[in-house]
Enzyme design. Structure first.
Site, PDB file in Angstrom:
ATOM      1  N   GLY A 208      -8.636  -0.492   0.035  1.00 41.34           N
ATOM      2  CA  GLY A 208      -8.079  -1.380  -0.994  1.00 41.34           C
ATOM      3  C   GLY A 208      -7.277  -2.494  -0.379  1.00 41.34           C
ATOM      4  O   GLY A 208      -7.334  -2.727   0.826  1.00 41.34           O
ATOM      5  N   ASN A 209      -6.537  -3.208  -1.200  1.00 39.58           N
ATOM      6  CA  ASN A 209      -5.653  -4.249  -0.682  1.00 39.58           C
ATOM      7  C   ASN A 209      -4.425  -4.358  -1.576  1.00 39.58           C
ATOM      8  O   ASN A 209      -4.315  -3.656  -2.579  1.00 39.58           O
ATOM      9  CB  ASN A 209      -6.406  -5.582  -0.556  1.00 39.58           C
ATOM     10  CG  ASN A 209      -6.897  -6.082  -1.897  1.00 39.58           C
ATOM     11  OD1 ASN A 209      -6.107  -6.400  -2.766  1.00 39.58           O
ATOM     12  ND2 ASN A 209      -8.213  -6.107  -2.065  1.00 39.58           N
ATOM     13  N   ARG A 210      -3.502  -5.245  -1.213  1.00 44.09           N
ATOM     14  CA  ARG A 210      -2.195  -5.250  -1.868  1.00 44.09           C
ATOM     15  C   ARG A 210      -2.114  -6.106  -3.131  1.00 44.09           C
ATOM     16  O   ARG A 210      -1.048  -6.291  -3.682  1.00 44.09           O
ATOM     17  CB  ARG A 210      -1.139  -5.729  -0.868  1.00 44.09           C
ATOM     18  CG  ARG A 210      -0.829  -4.690   0.208  1.00 44.09           C
ATOM     19  CD  ARG A 210       0.193  -5.229   1.180  1.00 44.09           C
ATOM     20  NE  ARG A 210       1.360  -5.751   0.498  1.00 44.09           N
ATOM     21  CZ  ARG A 210       2.120  -6.745   0.944  1.00 44.09           C
ATOM     22  NH1 ARG A 210       1.835  -7.328   2.077  1.00 44.09           N
ATOM     23  NH2 ARG A 210       3.161  -7.150   0.265  1.00 44.09           N
ATOM     24  N   SER A 211      -3.233  -6.602  -3.594  1.00 45.22           N
ATOM     25  CA  SER A 211      -3.168  -7.469  -4.780  1.00 45.22           C
ATOM     26  C   SER A 211      -2.660  -6.690  -6.001  1.00 45.22           C
ATOM     27  O   SER A 211      -3.098  -5.578  -6.271  1.00 45.22           O
ATOM     28  CB  SER A 211      -4.564  -8.007  -5.085  1.00 45.22           C
ATOM     29  OG  SER A 211      -4.562  -8.630  -6.341  1.00 45.22           O
TER      30      SER A 211
END
Ligand code: C5P
Length: 396
Positions: A208-211
């Site tokens: 995933g990512n931090r958005s």
């Protein structure tokens, strides 16, 4: 100039109420008709006479006041309003509005109006930070209420903290902007993507990512408030589902690609605020991977470049989150993906970008013109981006 515009200015019981006299004065000077409603508590801080003298209009303080020109039709102000501005707004009035309570003229007017509502909170830092207040604010935001502030600074208690009434100029500017924009996206179909995609590794894990999705949601809400039909294609976020926006939830880059490809058929603009994974695991393990080996290698493959791949007769807006050579890299992406606009974001700044409510961005158009915006709440960044989309749509 705000000629022929009616601003209903609501004032509630905060020490900052005296500042509203200046707001009424500046809006009157800009030729708006300023109709003031004061809560009973507000009259303890400033007198209705101050506002009547400044605005030249009757001031309403009591729903049942027999002499009030609005007493018979308690919703007449709600109908007359082009915008309602509540400045300052206490935690109490915010809570009442969030609950739909209408036990005084101000709350009644807000509940009955179809006009945009701007709220400039002012309160003690603990009241502001209380999760109940935060919940109420989030609830109102999801329904399209526009918040200005509060600011950080010295409070009435003498302490420093969040809860300070913003600069008067900010309230007046926001009011001007909201009135100017009106419904400049009416009849337009806008597709917005938001959030960070997730690429599964096994049944419990993903890349995933931090958005947080905040920018995309702010864009969707701002476009909705300007009259657009909005399709929000969102990867998983913790944000409340915006009212009045069509929402499609997706998980992976591939799912987002398919949803976008279908949605753009009718779109006037596509705004890709989502943080889309660039790579995904080549193989998805059907069972949970066990920690049996000292190292584990995952082989990744490219995901589709959604923005680069979709094309058609619509305005394409992309985002560029960069940690170096901001403008240069953003311009390259703009050309490579054949965009009309790119919003460049320096992700190394702590007050801007991922997870926070504010952003400092540079908006670059295809002719190379770069517009650096100051640090602004994401909702205001959203409106500035939409201002440019409106300009581009008008040119087509
Ligand atoms: O190339 P980069 O990923 O930095 O480009 C960012 C822009 O491209 C964003 O608007 C993002 O939503 C979009 N994007 C995309 N598909 C991808 C990766 C990014 O549409 N696979």
């Amino acid at each position: 100039m705000l000629t022929n515009k009616t601003v209903v200015l609501g004032i509630t019981g905060s020490i900052a109420a005296y500042k509203a006299v200046d707001i009424a004065s500046q809006l009157t000077e800009a030729k708006a008709k300023v109709k003031v409603i004061m809560t009973e508590a507000a009259t303890q801080f400033v007198t209705p006479l101050s506002f009547r003298s400044i605005s030249g209009e009757p001031v309403v303080t009591d729903m049942f006041e027999p002499k009030s020109e609005f007493s018979v039709q308690h919703v007449s102000l709600a109908e007359a309003a082009d915008v309602v501005v509540i400045a300052p707004a206490t935690a109490n009035v915010i809570a009442k509005l969030a609950a739909g309570i209408a036990d005084d003229m101000l709350c009644c007017t807000v509940l009955a109006t179809k006009a945009p509502v701007i709220i400039a909170p002012a309160m003690n830092v603990n009241m502001y930070e209380n999760s109940i207040t935060q919940y109420n604010i989030a609830k109102l935001k999801a329904r399209g209420f526009i918040f200005v502030g509060p600011a950080y600074g010295r409070l009435a208690s003498g302490k420093m903290g969040w809860g300070r009434f913003v600069e008067i100029r900010e309230v007046v500017d926001t009011t001007q902007q909201v009135l100017r924009r009106g419904s400049d996206l009416a009849g337009r179909h806008i597709v917005v993507t938001a959030g960070g995609t997730q690429e599964p590794i096994d049944p419990v894990r993903h890349i995933g990512n931090r958005s947080s999705g905040k920018m995309g949601y702010a864009l969707a809400e701002a476009a909705r408030d300007r009259g657009a039909d909005v399709m929000l294609i969102s990867a998983l976020t913790a944000l409340p589902r915006p009212v009045g926006v069509e929402l499609t939830e997706v998980r992976t880059a591939q799912e987002m690609y398919e949803a976008v490809a279908e949605a753009v058929a009718e779109a006037d603009a596509l705004i890709m605020a989502a943080a889309v994974a660039d790579y995904r695991p080549m193989e998805l393990s059907e069972t949970k991977i066990k920690k049996e080996t000292a190292t584990l290698t995952l082989k990744l493959e490219r995901t589709p470049d959604i923005l680069g791949d979709v094309s058609g007769d619509f305005i394409k807006v992309g985002f560029a989150a960069e940690s170096e050579n901001l403008i240069e890299n953003a311009k390259q992406k703009l050309h490579k993906k054949q965009l009309d606009l790119i919003v460049a974001n320096d992700i190394t700044a702590t007050d801007s970008g991922f997870g926070v409510d504010s952003d400092r961005v540079v908006v670059i158009s295809s002719d190379g013109k770069a517009d650096s915006l100051p640090l602004l709440p994401k909702r205001q960044v959203a409106d500035r981006i939409l201002d440019k989309v409106v300009e581009l749509l008008a040119k087509r």
